[in-house]
Design an enzyme around this catalytic site. Structure first.
Site, short mmCIF file in Angstrom:
data_model
loop_
_atom_site.label_atom_id
_atom_site.label_comp_id
_atom_site.label_asym_id
_atom_site.label_seq_id
_atom_site.Cartn_x
_atom_site.Cartn_y
_atom_site.Cartn_z
N HIS A 28 -2.82 -1.27 -71.50
CA HIS A 28 -1.84 -0.24 -71.82
C HIS A 28 -1.60 0.68 -70.62
O HIS A 28 -0.45 0.98 -70.28
CB HIS A 28 -2.33 0.59 -73.01
CG HIS A 28 -1.46 1.76 -73.33
ND1 HIS A 28 -0.39 1.69 -74.19
CD2 HIS A 28 -1.50 3.05 -72.90
CE1 HIS A 28 0.20 2.87 -74.27
NE2 HIS A 28 -0.47 3.72 -73.50
N GLU A 29 -2.67 1.11 -69.97
CA GLU A 29 -2.51 2.00 -68.82
C GLU A 29 -1.83 1.28 -67.66
O GLU A 29 -1.02 1.89 -66.94
CB GLU A 29 -3.87 2.57 -68.39
CG GLU A 29 -4.58 3.40 -69.45
CD GLU A 29 -3.71 4.50 -70.04
OE1 GLU A 29 -2.78 4.98 -69.34
OE2 GLU A 29 -3.94 4.87 -71.20
N HIS B 249 1.84 1.36 -67.96
CA HIS B 249 2.50 2.53 -67.37
C HIS B 249 2.75 2.33 -65.88
O HIS B 249 3.78 2.75 -65.35
CB HIS B 249 1.66 3.79 -67.59
CG HIS B 249 1.63 4.27 -69.00
ND1 HIS B 249 2.77 4.43 -69.75
CD2 HIS B 249 0.59 4.64 -69.81
CE1 HIS B 249 2.45 4.87 -70.96
NE2 HIS B 249 1.13 5.00 -71.01
#
Length: 222
Positions: free
Chosen positions: A96-97, A100
């Protein structure tokens, strides 16, 4: 106004439940090892490299669920547990990070907008409610409406955050599944973790919205 207070109470209660659900879900899948045995740091590094982001480092930070991507310094930071443990939760959070970081690379519009608005909107979130209260106490319409404007800006930040987080989770799940980093039920577990995290952003937006409506309710009453 009683309706606003009741709704706010319900939303705060729901927020507590959401945080509890996130914590329990995260703990559950932190204990489930992924089949490939990849730690969060390894998952992050591999996905970054595959997307041409070899210059983006992966660092460990203290705390739990302190994981984040820093778009200014261009670094993925993972909490200690997610950094070094080969769990389903660690893989989900790490991916998920990195999602980004990929958004940053492709100049995802909502991420860029959030980054540009962040400094001003942080001021709004910190001082908006205070200005509203001071305006009410001092019967100063100027301060009151300035606080409303500031707080509305903070609400916009919460709103812009939603597509940013949802898109990062979508990218993460697609990569984890397509590249075989997680298999079968592990992908379901990762989706559960990221969905629980998404609920926290939704509840934050809902609370901010009701707070703004309650402030506007004071104006109508006066």
């Amino acid at each position: 106004m009683n309706d606003y207070y009741l709704l706010m109470l319900l939303l705060f209660g729901a927020s507590v439940l959401v945080q509890s659900y996130l914590s329990s879900t995260y703990r559950k899948y932190s204990r489930v090892a992924n089949t490939r045995g990849f730690t969060g740091a390894q998952i992050a590094r591999m996905i970054l490299d595959e997307n041409g982001l070899r210059n983006v480092p992966v660092e460990m930070v203290p705390g739990q669920l302190t994981d984040h991507y820093d778009p200014i310094r261009k670094v993925v930071r993972l909490s200690q547990v997610n950094y070094g443990v080969p769990s389903v939760a660690a893989a989900a959070v790490a991916a998920h990070e990195v999602g980004h970081a990929i958004q940053d690379k492709v100049r995802y519009p909502a991420l860029n907008l959030r980054a540009r608005l962040l400094p001003a909107l942080q001021i709004g979130a910190n001082f908006g409610p205070l200005l509203v209260i001071v305006g009410l106490v001092l019967t100063s319409p100027g301060l009151f409406w300035l606080g409303i404007v500031f707080f509305a800006g903070a609400l916009i930040f919460h709103l812009v955050t939603l597509p940013v987080e949802f898109d990062a989770s979508r990218r993460a799940l697609e990569i984890l599944s397509a590249r075989g980093y997680l298999v079968g039920p592990e992908v379901v577990g990762a989706r559960t973790v990221l969905s629980a995290a998404a609920l926290t952003y939704i509840s934050a937006f809902a609370i901010a919205l009701v707070q703004l409506l309650s402030f506007l309710g004071f104006a109508r009453r006066d």
